[in-house]
Each structure stands twice: as structure tokens, then as C-alpha cells.
Design a protein around this motif. Structure first.
Motif, short mmCIF file in Angstrom:
data_model
loop_
_atom_site.label_atom_id
_atom_site.label_comp_id
_atom_site.label_asym_id
_atom_site.label_seq_id
_atom_site.Cartn_x
_atom_site.Cartn_y
_atom_site.Cartn_z
N TYR A 1 0.62 -1.02 0.26
CA TYR A 1 -0.38 -0.05 0.31
C TYR A 1 0.81 1.16 0.10
O TYR A 1 1.86 1.35 0.45
CB TYR A 1 -1.26 -0.14 1.27
N ARG B 1 -1.16 7.61 -2.58
CA ARG B 1 -1.82 7.51 -3.96
C ARG B 1 -2.31 8.70 -4.67
O ARG B 1 -1.86 9.53 -3.82
CB ARG B 1 -3.50 6.63 -4.22
N GLY C 1 -3.17 3.42 0.26
CA GLY C 1 -3.80 2.76 0.17
C GLY C 1 -3.05 1.33 -0.95
O GLY C 1 -2.68 1.25 -1.62
N PRO C 2 -4.40 0.83 -1.96
CA PRO C 2 -3.65 -0.38 -2.67
C PRO C 2 -2.53 0.60 -4.00
O PRO C 2 -3.24 1.52 -4.23
CB PRO C 2 -4.62 -1.17 -3.24
N ASN C 3 -1.72 -0.22 -4.14
CA ASN C 3 -1.05 0.54 -5.33
C ASN C 3 -1.97 0.94 -6.46
O ASN C 3 -2.54 -0.50 -6.86
CB ASN C 3 0.28 -0.54 -5.87
N LYS D 1 -6.79 -4.83 -3.84
CA LYS D 1 -7.42 -4.12 -2.51
C LYS D 1 -7.12 -6.04 -1.51
O LYS D 1 -8.01 -6.71 -1.95
CB LYS D 1 -7.94 -3.77 -2.52
N ASP E 1 -6.03 -5.82 2.69
CA ASP E 1 -6.04 -5.89 3.68
C ASP E 1 -4.93 -6.25 4.69
O ASP E 1 -4.02 -5.69 5.44
CB ASP E 1 -6.97 -4.83 4.29
N TRP F 1 -1.64 -6.67 3.41
CA TRP F 1 -1.71 -5.31 3.59
C TRP F 1 -0.48 -6.05 5.14
O TRP F 1 0.31 -5.00 5.55
CB TRP F 1 -1.78 -3.64 2.71
#
Lengths: 340, 568, 365
Positions: free
Chosen positions: B477, B480, B486-488, B494, B496, B499
């Protein structure tokens, strides 16, 4: 003559000026942001902004050009990104290797091309002429890259008669002072005369294959031009006069034909220097030759813009100078042309 | 990545001289040195007695960039400096992941995982005769933390910027033989990153002599082969650098670890930009060893009885058939799995890599810390078709992208490889729509922004750690574009829990714990199939038969102090 | 024994377009000290004849395919190339038409003269140079010491031709062939150069062949004239005789196509109509027939031999008393020659037989 040279030198200025604009525009108009190119895939926006500022890319293009030009006029060709050193100094350090290679290639191309062209002309329209034609077509059509590797494979790997690459045997640990290997061999402190001779011979042996690879295209062209020129001159009235005077064929050939046949060949030799500088880029890569050509390749790979831009400009300058020298030589060879 | 980072190659291979081992075993074949020894003894067959003397001529594919180990980020510089410079820690010869003490004798990690305390080796001298001690260590770390801004602008400080300045808070000298390094946050990758050449210790006296921190880089001789240049503690000393041509090293007769002092009198690293030309020089006997060859030339060496082929077993890169699951139909797990079953990885390796690559079974190359075999889908078109049927997805069309104008170590022929994968996908019923763009800047910016549903890309490592692949390169993560964390966006993956496992792995002070967390993350990836890892290429090395005692390493951390030349 | 004896000389050129019949059996003799003119249009074989004598035909196209050439007692066609080289310049010299192109532009006059002398005499540079200065003086070039260092382009056309003459006479050859030596020069310069040539050949006793398309040039210069047409000698006579009694329609045509000093004021010039034959064909009949106003039916089929004008006369080939010969089936009468056209009542030139007409239609569009 002095007046002529001065006029030619002055004439070179607008050419270089125009070239600098073209080069500058070319480099700045190719797609992609240099800052992104340098920083790569995962750079942050902030880093890219910093790099753009460092490169001066945020100024309008004309301002950037004027800055660059102002630098050029003061002898400042910009700095390399890799070591932040002035481009000119780096260029001059590598240039001797390229000069050595280019001269060797020219000696090969001229030394073989002219006799070969004369030979073909003597047997015009017969099979030796055809054989030379085929050879010269090969010389033009085989990529330097392929020819270089093939020469290495035949003469270094298989026959083991010549070294495959580099300028001198690494084990000799030659001190580079002038960066001309063939000169530095004699300057190396602490070597006996025999050791110096050995190093010199080793340097010459290392020159052979790259010189052949680099010289192949000029060789082919010089051969063709010499052949055509000799055939044309051999049909001139004054050659018939020379025969009618009872001169020997050798004298007719060497003096009456060649003295005239040289003229177009000399012009072509000058033009070939441009091709040699371009060919050096590839030859130096294939033969691990630490010259300017390979430096440009590395610079392009590293997006080292000032190096690319300025080196090409220096090449253009050299090309213009060589052709000026050729034109002066032409004037000496041809009494009908006297530059006032 | 501007240039190829160090780790072009990866994974432990036990090959040694004399033993034409192929089929790498995951652990070194022979490491007779007792644990804790700075460097293991060379793996030489017992009947062969190493012989001192001689100069080794080594071909490198490119020149070193500078002579200051802190200011490099390329594999050529790193390869040379590994012979001259040493860090507090290093990689065990032959291993991609096992960290061993070098200039330190041991270390402890505080409970909060923030402070690493190193007990230093005594009696070590730099090549300029000055003493190695805690002050010298602090001098180096402080210099890195305060490196002139101009050097960063010149792009010389990649590793300092990514793995030191955000990571290290301060360095304290506890005693002449003990330093404490305080981190800004727990980071279990810290020790691994400290095995990288940019974090090797230079002589403070030499740094000062060479104006190594002068704001105008042009005055810095330390980094440019002049006064003071490359002064470390290693088994070889820097002698000369002719830019573009060669670097000459000579034996350090006063090496602190007498039992592992070099056999060679010296090494000349010569620049050979073209692989085939390098092979010709090797076959002609002009060079003794080449660090890298193209796959096809590596194949030639394997068939040449007068040379030894060196297989490093793997490399520090990964070719990835990338998926962005915010695009249909890749939001469907069964579709992503179907893609994984549809592609024939081995056929691509045979066609485009001359066999010089290993099929990927993870999102990092084998041999890394915490690596586990994930038993990812292998080529099975029938299974792929079945999965597509099960998915219920009927619109199987999507854009599939490749870069038009580039070749990468992990991807030598993007167009050819693209076409092979395209055929595999069509064979199971997908309707990919071929698309291409130029590498810079179109392709890279579009894929990073998540615009492509399916595309080709890969990763060449910064260092051989799981974090550098699983998190940095792929699924960690991050900030952004809309300023949320958050997610790439590149992959739109995604999860969590995945991560959290990665984050835990980086924050623990226990290697065992870290391993456990990383493996948890790997299991999530295997279950979610967020992309299809294809392969790791492995550029081969080659040498003359008389070169003995060489220990290959897929990270290219290869030390020549064990190398010797047999009669020839 | 004549100095030069050409007998039945045949020269052909092999080209991509076919074989050119350049010289088709030419015979003539020349005594020592004698001056002969060879006259004809361009392409008639006069220059090729002289190059064949010098053995300087362009190789490999030009070949001597028949006949013999004897010079100074030697069979030239049997000589080796080395023997020929020794004779050229020393025993037989040649001057070419265009002095602009006949001197080598990149060599000084000195180099070109000295090399000529040294090619045949073992003399040092100084001696050769002195001889060159002497020769330039003889041909009337002012300041010869300075002019030696000059290049050809620094001379006028007339001066260049003087240099050529000096070079040709450098070794006092027995034979000098001058191929259109004045064609490229201004009229006033022409006369000077011709006068010089005549004076020098007379003084040295050099035999000369003067090749020209211009009867006016040879009129005062030569003792005898050969008129050539399409590779044949069509009329041969002492100069005065030829002008007085031209006996070949072509000669008549030539005389009427040039302005003459003795011509009646206002007299019209009569050009020769038509073009020379295509020499790619082997000749059939008289080569001049298609253009001839006097032609008979026989002229189309039979090429008349060169025979004495006065029948049964013994043939003398050299000297002032050489026999007047002509190759014609129907020689113009003196009256017709003066008028330039047939005067016989009702005479009409014979139309070509159908076979020949077809061929002509092909060759002469």
C-alpha cells in the motif's frame, strides 16, 4: 590562400549555428520528458520537478537554447550528468582512441581501395573487375557490426593470429598519457626499448581488425570511385598524348592518370570521414574500444543530453575542418583550382 | 530505475570451479567456513592447492560510474567495489539472503526494533593505513545522512535516498568498538540493505582528502578516481580507473583476515559492451572471466569444452504478466486464474531466453529470505477453459499491452513474448485486443496509473529482499494520486489482510516473525492471483578453465579473494 | 623505298552496337621529307588511319584486321609494344586536334617536355630542361624559362598548340602526324600555327601527314592529298593537280562547300547533301553513291577501285609526280567539276535498286 581559408572558416559558422539549432530542437522535441527518462519508472512527482529545474527544462525553449548557445560561445559544452565534468574535457580524453582508429581505418581504406580500384580499372569489364565489384558491394552491404564480430571469430578465435578487441593487452598495464596507445608505448616510464617495441607492435596488432571493420565501407566507396575515375581519365586526350610521346605505361599510369584520377578520390575521402565517425560508434562497441563513439552510445543510454548534443556538434565541426583540409589539398593537387 | 541496479542475478548456486554443476541447489554446495567467519574458504576440491599470483582480466558489460561506493546504483560499480570495500555486514558467499558479520563481529536488535547495536572487529586498517573503528562508522553514516543536495540532484544518491535517509535516524559511538544505529521506524529489511555496496565503510581520512562531500562534485576526487578514491578495507586495493576502459585493483597484502587474503596479485576489470564480442575475446584467450553474457552466448559456452560456463541459478529480477483487477473481466478471480493456467512459461523461456531463465513460482525470485514454493498454476489450457466456463463471464475481450521500443533483462523481446502469450490466451477462448505504446513516457505512466487491464512489465531488484519485490515493486500500500493511503493503483489489488502481514513483517525485530509474516503475505497472493509471475532470467557468466575458486552468487555479490589461477 | 608504306589497311571497332568498319583497305606511301594531306569529313577514317600507324587505337575495341604498315624499313604491325613505345615520340610523333585537352592539366609544361626527352634520351634534368627552353624558343614562345613552370591552363590555345609542336619535334622525328592541328584555333592563329609547322618540317626534313576536314588548310601546306570517304581513299593526287582537276564527285563536293580565295565573287557554296553511310554495315557498292549526283546503276552494286585517272598510266605513289588516281565509275568532267553538278543533257542520278533502297530505308530514316 590564407584569405580563402579564413573565408571558409567564417562560412562554417552559420553551418554550425544552424546545426546547433537543429540538434537542440531534435533532442528537445523527441517524445518524453528528459527528467522522467533520467529518473525512471517509479520516480515521485517531486523528484521529477527537481530534476526538471536542475536541467533548466522549465524555461521556454528559446531561453534554453540561448543559454546553451551562450555556453558554447564561451567554450562550455555543458556537463555530463554522470560525473558532472565538462563535456569538452571528457571528449578530448576519449578522442585520441577514436582518432587512432579512424586514421588506421583510413589508411586501410585508402591503401587498399586505390590499388584495388586501379586494378579493377585495368581489367574493366572483365572478370577481375567483376570480382572487385562484388567485393565492394559486400563491403557496403555487410553491417559493420556483423563484419566486426566475424573478423574477431575468424582471426582471433579460430586462427588466433590477431587480438579480438580492446586497444592493447591489459596485462601490459600501459600508462596512458597522451591516450594515443601508439605514442604512449614509447613514453611508458621504466620500460626497456624492446618492451616499448613490443607494446607498440601489440597496439598495432590491436588496430588491425577494428580498422578493417570500420574501413570496409570507405574501402568499397574509394575502390568504386578510383575505378570510375581511372577509367575516365584513361580516356582523356592527354593520356593518348602521353602514349604518343613514347612514355612507359608505368609512367603514364602513375603520373598522367593517377595525378588526375586522385582528384575525385580525395574529395570522397574527405566525405568518408563523416561516415567513419558514425561507424566508430558501432566499431568501438564491438571492439571494446574506449573512444568517443562508444561514449555517445553510453550517453544515449544514460540520457546524458549535453554529452550527446555537444559531441555531435563537435563531430560536425571536425567534419567541416577535415573537408576544409581536403579542399586545400585538392587545390594543391589541381593547379586549375586556385582559391583566391 | 535509470540503470540496472546491482542485482541482476539471484539465487544461491553452489557451483564452483572445477565442478560443472548445473541444476542449482537452493543452498550452497560447500561452505566449509565456520559460521561467523567473515568469508568462507574457497570451495576448491581438496586435491587442488590454491596458487598465489597472477592478474585476472575480467570483462564487465559497462564501466563503473564513480569511485565512491556511496554514490553508485549500478551493478558494474557494485561488482568492482565488492572487492575493495566492506560493510558492517555482508552476504554469505553463495547465498542471496544469509546476512553475516564482516566489519562487525556481532549485533543486537533492541526490543522496540529501533536500535541496532554493532560490536566492531578490531585490528582492521583501511588501505590508507588509518584505523577502522566506531568513529569511522559514524563518520560514514553521518556523511550519508547529510550528503550534499547537489549530489541528489545529479541522481547519484539512489540508495541513500531509498534505503538510508528515510530509515536511519542517528548513529551513536558507544565505544571505539561499538556503534548504535537508531532507525526512524522498525524495519526488518535493514540488515539486508546494509549488505549493499553503497553502505560500505570508506576511510574518513581518504574521504576528506578526496573532498568527498564538496558541494561542487567537480572538485570531488574521491568519487572520480583521484586522490583518496575507493579506500576501504577489502582484500583488494584500488589502483587505477581509466573511465570507459578499465579499473585496476591490486592485492591488499595487509588484509585484516589473513586466512582469506587474495591469491591474485591483481584484477583488471575491462569494459566490454557487446556480449558476442566478449565471447570472442574469451575464446581468443584475451580475458579470463566475464561477469555476464547474453543467454545465447551462454549457451555457446556450455558447448565449448575449453571454457567453463557459470550458472548462477537465478537472478534478481522477475518478469510479470501484470493484471489490473479494476478492469473487467479481471475483477473475477477465476478469470485471473484462467490466465495463469493459459500461459506456457517454459516455452517462452526456451524460445526467448535460450533456456537461461527459471519459471517463477512466486512474486520474487527463489532463494530469497522467506521464499516459499507457492505451487502456482502451471500450463494447462483445459483447466483454463474450465475456469472461464465456471466464471460465467461471457465478455472475454480486453486490451492487452506491450512496450514497442525496449528490451529489458527480464524481457529481451517484448513483442515476440507478447505474441506468444497472446496466442496462449486466444487458445483458451480469451479475446485480447493487441495494443502497444512507447516505453517512455506513455507506457510507463499509463501502466503506473492503472490504465491497462493486462500488460507486460517486470522488476529488477534494488536489493534481494522480499520487501523489495512483494511490497515496493508490486502490492505494498502507498500514497495514491488522490492523496489517500491504499492499494497500488498500478494493480488495483486491495487485500487489507495481505498488507497487514507485509507491514507486520517489516516492523518486527525477529527474523523468525518476519519470515512468518512474509509467508502469510505470499499465501494471500497465491490465493488472489493478482498477477501472473512469469520467470526470472539468469544471465550466465563464463571463465577460462584455469580460473579456480570462484563462488557465484545470483545477487552478483561475488568476491574474488578466493579466486586463483591454475597453471595454464 | 618509301619512309612509310601503308598497304591494304583494314581497321574495325567492336562496340556494343556492332562492328564499325572504320578503315576498309587503305594504301598509300610517303617519302622522307614529303608532306601529305589526308582530307575528309569526320568519321571518314583519317584519324583512325593515323592512330593505326602509331598503333594507338583505343583498346580493346579498335583492331587492325588487315593490311600492313611499314615504317623506316620495319613492319610496324609485327613490332612489340616496347619497340613501338621506343619509336613513338622519337621516330614518329603526333599532334592532336584539341590543345586544351591534349596537355595534362596537372603537370607543368616543363614536366611534360622533360619527360618526353628523357623517355628517349639518357640526359639529366638540366640538359633536358635546356633543350625544352630551346624548343619553346623555336616554336616562338616568349620568356620560355618562366613559361616552363606554368601549367597548360595558363596558356592560350595557340600557345598550347605551339607547346605540342615543340614536344612533338623534341627528338627530331622522321614522321610527324598532325591530326586537325588547327581546327580548335581562331582563324588568325590557325595560319600562324600552320606556317610554323610548315617551316619546322621543312627545316628538319621531317615527313608530315596533315589530317584535316578542310581543303583550305592543306592547299598551301602539302605536296600531295588523299581524299578519304567512309574508310576508303576515293581520290589521290598531287595537291595542285587535285585542285585543278578534281575527279571524284566527293572531292568536287568538298571544293564547292568551302569558300575559296580564287572563287568568283558571289559564287554560291554548294553543300554536300545527305549524311555519310552507317559504317556498321559492310560496304556494298560505292559508299558515296547515296549522296552522289553522278551515280550510275553500277554505283549501287560495285565499289570502284582506286585507279589512275589517265588509263594505263604506270602508278607512281610518291613525290611530286605521283599518279592522280580516283575511285569512281563516272568521274565528273572538268566542266562539271567547275559547275559542281552534272551537265550532261537529260542525266538523272540512278535510283537505288529495290534491295538497296530497303536497306537504306532502314539505315537512313
Amino acid at each position: 590562400m590564407t584569405k580563402y581559408i579564413v573565408r571558409r572558416l567564417l562560412g562554417a559558422i552559420p553551418v554550425l549555428f544552424g546545426l546547433s539549432i537543429v540538434l537542440f530542437a531534435f533532442i528537445h522535441l523527441i517524445p518524453g520528458d528528459p527528467a522522467t527518462a533520467i529518473l525512471g519508472q517509479h520516480a515521485t512527482a517531486q523528484r521529477i520537478a527537481e530534476m526538471r529545474e536542475y536541467l533548466g527544462l522549465d524555461d521556454p525553449l528559446p531561453v534554453q537554447y540561448v543559454d546553451y548557445l551562450a555556453g558554447l560561445l564561451q567554450g562550455d559544452f555543458g556537463r555530463s550528468f554522470i560525473n558532472n565534468q565538462p563535456v569538452l574535457g571528457e571528449f578530448l580524453r576519449r578522442f585520441p582512441a577514436t582518432v587512432e582508429l579512424t586514421i588506421a581505418a583510413m589508411i586501410f581504406a585508402v591503401g587498399v581501395g586505390i590499388p584495388l580500384g586501379r586494378f579493377a580499372a585495368r581489367y574493366a569489364q572483365r572478370w577481375p573487375d567483376g570480382a572487385v565489384t562484388v567485393l565492394s558491394l559486400l563491403g557496403i552491404s555487410i553491417p559493420v557490426f556483423v563484419l566486426g564480430l566475424t573478423l574477431q571469430y575468424i582471426f582471433a578465435v579460430q586462427l588466433k593470429v590477431l587480438p579480438a578487441s580492446s586497444r592493447i593487452d591489459a596485462r601490459l598495464q600501459l600508462d596512458l598519457q597522451t591516450n594515443f596507445v601508439l605514442i604512449d608505448a614509447w613514453l611508458h616510464a621504466g620500460w626497456t626499448f624492446d618492451e616499448k617495441v613490443d607494446a607498440f607492435v601489440d597496439g598495432v596488432r590491436h588496430l588491425v581488425l577494428p580498422a578493417i571493420a570500420l574501413g570496409s565501407i570507405p574501402l568499397a566507396i574509394i575502390t568504386r570511385i578510383t575505378r570510375a575515375s581511372v577509367i575516365e581519365v584513361a580516356n582523356e586526350d592527354y593520356v593518348r598524348t602521353a602514349r604518343a610521346k613514347g612514355l612507359t605505361e608505368r609512367r603514364i599510369d602513375g603520373r598522367h592518370i593517377m595525378r588526375n584520377a586522385w582528384l575525385p578520390v580525395v574529395t570522397v575521402i574527405g566525405l568518408q570521414v563523416g561516415g567513419l565517425l558514425a561507424g566508430a560508434v558501432i566499431t568501438e562497441t564491438v571492439f571494446a574500444w574506449n573512444g568517443v563513439g562508444r561514449w555517445i552510445v553510453d550517453a544515449i543510454g544514460n540520457r546524458d543530453y549535453f554529452v550527446v548534443q555537444s559531441t555531435i556538434l563537435i563531430f560536425a565541426l571536425i567534419f567541416l575542418m577535415v573537408n576544409l583540409i581536403v579542399d586545400i589539398a585538392y587545390a594543391f593537387l589541381n593547379p586549375r583550382i586556385r582559391y583566391a | 530505475m535509470r540503470r540496472t541496479r546491482f542485482g541482476v542475478l539471484l539465487v544461491a548456486a553452489g557451483l564452483l570451479v572445477g565442478a560443472c554443476t548445473t541444476g542449482a541447489s537452493p543452498t550452497p554446495a560447500a561452505t566449509p567456513a565456520p559460521t561467523g567467519a567473515a568469508t568462507p574458504a574457497p570451495t576448491t576440491a581438496p586435491e587442488e592447492t590454491p596458487k598465489a599470483g597472477g592478474t585476472l582480466i575480467v570483462a564487465l558489460p559497462g564501466d563503473i560510474s564513480r569511485t565512491d561506493s556511496a554514490l553508485i546504483d549500478d551493478s558494474n560499480s557494485s561488482y568492482v567495489m565488492n572487492q575493495v570495500m566492506e560493510g558492517l555486514v555482508g552476504l554469505k558467499p553463495g547465498s542471496a539472503s544469509e546476512v553475516i558479520p564482516v566489519l562487525s563481529e556481532s549485533w543486537t536488535i533492541s526490543e522496540d526494533a529501533l536500535t541496532y547495536t554493532f560490536k566492531l572487529r578490531t585490528g582492521v586498517k583501511f588501505h590508507d593505513g588509518t584505523d577502522f573503528n566506531a568513529d569511522a562508522v559514524k563518520f560514514n553514516y553521518d556523511r550519508w545522512l547529510n550528503i550534499p543536495d547537489a549530489y541528489s540532484k545529479l541522481e547519484y544518491t539512489y540508495y541513500l535516498d531509498v534505503a538510508l535517509r528515510p530509515v536511519v535516524d542517528s548513529v551513536t559511538v558507544n565505544s571505539p568498538t561499538e556503534v548504535a544505529i537508531k532507525l526512524t521506524a522498525p524495519n526488518s529489511a535493514f540488515l539486508t540493505t546494509q549488505t549493499l555496496v553503497p553502505f560500505f565503510i570508506s576511510s574518513p581520512a581518504a574521504l576528506e582528502l578526496g573532498k568527498a562531500s564538496d558541494p561542487d562534485f567537480a572538485n570531488n576526487t574521491y568519487a572520480q578516481g583521484g586522490a583518496g578514491a575507493m579506500t576501504g578495507t577489502g582484500p583488494f586495493k584500488f589502483k587505477e580507473w581509466v573511465p570507459g576502459d578499465h579499473v585496476t585493483l591490486e592485492r591488499n597484502a595487509d588484509y585484516w583476515d589473513a586466512t582469506h587474503a587474495a591469491y591474485l596479485d591483481g584484477i583488471v576489470f575491462r569494459v566490454f559492451p557487446d556480449s558476442t564480442s566478449t565471447l570472442n575475446a574469451l575464446q581468443a584467450g584475451e580475458i579470463d572471466f566475464t561477469q555476464t553474457l547474453s543467454p545465447i552466448d551462454g549457451k555457446t559456452v556450455e558447448g565449448d569444452a575449453t571454457l567453463q560456463a557459470i550458472d548462477r541459478g537465478g537472478s534478481c529480477n522477475l518478469f510479470n504478466l501484470s493484471i489490473n483487477q479494476t478492469h473487467k473481466p479481471f475483477d473475477n478471480l477465476k478469470i485471473r486464474q484462467a490466465v495463469a493456467y493459459a500461459v506456457n512459461k517454459q516455452s517462452i523461456i526456451d524460445t526467448f531466453y535460450a533456456g537461461q531463465a527459471v519459471v517463477a513460482d512466486n512474486w520474487m525470485p527463489p532463494g530469497f529470505f522467506s521464499y516459499k514454493a507457492l505451487n502456482l498454476p502451471t500450463y494447462d489450457p483445459e483447466k483454463a477453459k474450465a475456469l472461464i466456463a465456471e466464471s460465467g463471464v461471457t465478455d472475454l475481450s480486453f486490451d492487452f499491452w506491450y512496450p514497442s521500443d525496449v528490451a529489458r533483462p527480464y524481457m529481451p523481446d517484448p513483442k515476440g513474448e507478447f505474441e506468444a502469450i497472446l496466442r496462449d490466451l486466444e487458445a483458451v477462448g480469451f479475446k485480447p485486443n493487441p495494443k502497444t505504446a512507447t516505453w517512455r513516457p506513455d507506457y510507463l505512466s499509463a501502466e503506473a496509473g492503472g490504465d491497462y487491464p493486462l500488460w507486460l512489465i517486470g522488476w529488477t531488484c534494488d536489493w534481494a529482499g522480499p520487501d523489495n519485490f512483494l511490497s515496493t515493486a508490486f502490492f505494498g500500500y502507498r500514497e495514491r494520486s488522490d492523496n489517500t493511503f491504499g492499494p497500488n493503483e498500478e494493480f488495483g489489488y486491495k487485500n487489507d489482510a495481505m498488507w497487514q502481514a507485509m507491514d507486520n513483517a517489516l516492523k518486527t525485530n525477529s527474523l523468525d516473525k518476519a519470515k512468518e509474516y512474509w509467508q502469510q503475505a505470499q499465501d494471500f497472493l497465491a490465493a488472489d492471483m493478482p498477477s501472473v509471475p512469469m520467470l526470472s532470467s539468469k544471465p550466465p557468466a563464463a571463465a577460462q578453465l584455469y580460473v579456480k575458486g570462484f563462488v557465484p552468487n545470483s545477487t552478483l555479490t561475488e568476491l574474488f579473494n578466493t579466486v586463483w589461477l591454475a597453471d595454464h | 623505298m618509301a619512309l612509310l608504306s601503308v598497304d591494304g589497311l583494314v581497321v574495325r571497332f567492336r562496340t556494343h552496337e556492332g562492328t564499325i568498319h572504320a578503315v576498309n583497305g587503305v594504301s598509300f606511301d610517303l617519302d622522307e621529307g614529303e608532306t601529305l594531306g589526308i582530307v575528309g569529313e569526320s568519321g571518314c577514317g583519317k584519324s583512325v588511319t593515323s592512330l593505326a600507324i602509331m598503333r594507338l587505337l583505343p583498346k580493346p575495341a579498335g583492331r587492325i584486321e588487315g593490311g600492313s604498315v611499314r615504317f623506316d624499313g620495319q613492319d610496324l604491325l609485327a613490332c612489340s609494344e616496347a619497340e613501338m613505345r621506343e619509336m613513338r615520340g622519337r621516330d614518329m610523333a603526333m599532334i592532336f586536334q584539341d590543345p586544351m585537352t591534349s596537355l595534362n592539366p596537372v603537370l607543368t609544361i616543363e614536366e611534360q617536355m622533360v619527360e618526353t626527352i628523357q623517355a628517349h634520351r639518357k640526359v639529366g634534368n638540366e640538359e633536358a630542361r635546356a633543350r625544352a627552353i630551346e624548343l619553346l624558343t623555336i616554336v616562338g614562345i616568349p620568356e620560355p624559362e618562366n613559361r616552363l613552370r606554368a601549367f597548360p591552363h595558363q596558356f592560350s590555345g595557340g600557345m598550347r598548340q605551339r607547346v605540342m609542336i615543340a614536344m612533338a619535334l623534341a627528338l627530331a622525328p622522321k614522321l610527324l602526324i598532325a591530326d586537325e592541328p588547327t581546327t580548335a584555333l581562331d582563324v588568325t592563329i590557325q595560319a600562324q600555327v600552320l606556317e610554323l609547322l610548315q617551316r619546322l618540317t621543312t627545316e628538319t626534313g621531317t615527313a608530315a601527314i596533315l589530317i584535316t576536314h578542310d581543303l583550305g588548310v592543306v592547299a598551301g601546306m602539302t605536296q600531295r592529298i588523299n581524299v578519304m570517304y567512309a574508310g576508303y581513299i576515293v581520290e589521290a593526287a598531287p595537291t595542285a593537280e587535285l585542285f585543278a582537276k578534281p575527279s571524284h564527285p566527293y572531292t568536287v563536293g568538298l571544293l564547292h562547300s568551302i569558300p575559296r580565295l580564287d572563287a568568283v565573287q558571289g559564287e554560291e557554296l554548294i553543300p554536300i547533301e545527305g549524311a555519310p553511310p552507317d559504317q556498321r554495315r559492310a560496304p556494298v557498292g560505292c559508299p558515296f553513291a547515296p549522296r552522289c549526283a553522278w551515280r550510275l546503276p553500277d554505283c549501287w552494286t560495285t565499289n570502284p577501285p582506286l585507279v589512275p585517272v589517265r588509263a594505263a598510266e604506270a602508278v607512281v605513289t610518291t613525290g611530286p609526280g605521283a599518279t592522280h588516281r580516283v575511285a569512281c565509275h563516272n568521274s565528273p568532267t572538268p566542266g562539271e567539276a567547275a559547275a559542281g553538278r552534272p551537265l550532261r543533257e537529260g542525266f538523272v542520278a540512278a535510283p537505288p535498286p529495290s534491295a538497296v533502297a530497303d536497306e537504306l530505308a532502314v539505315v537512313v530514316p
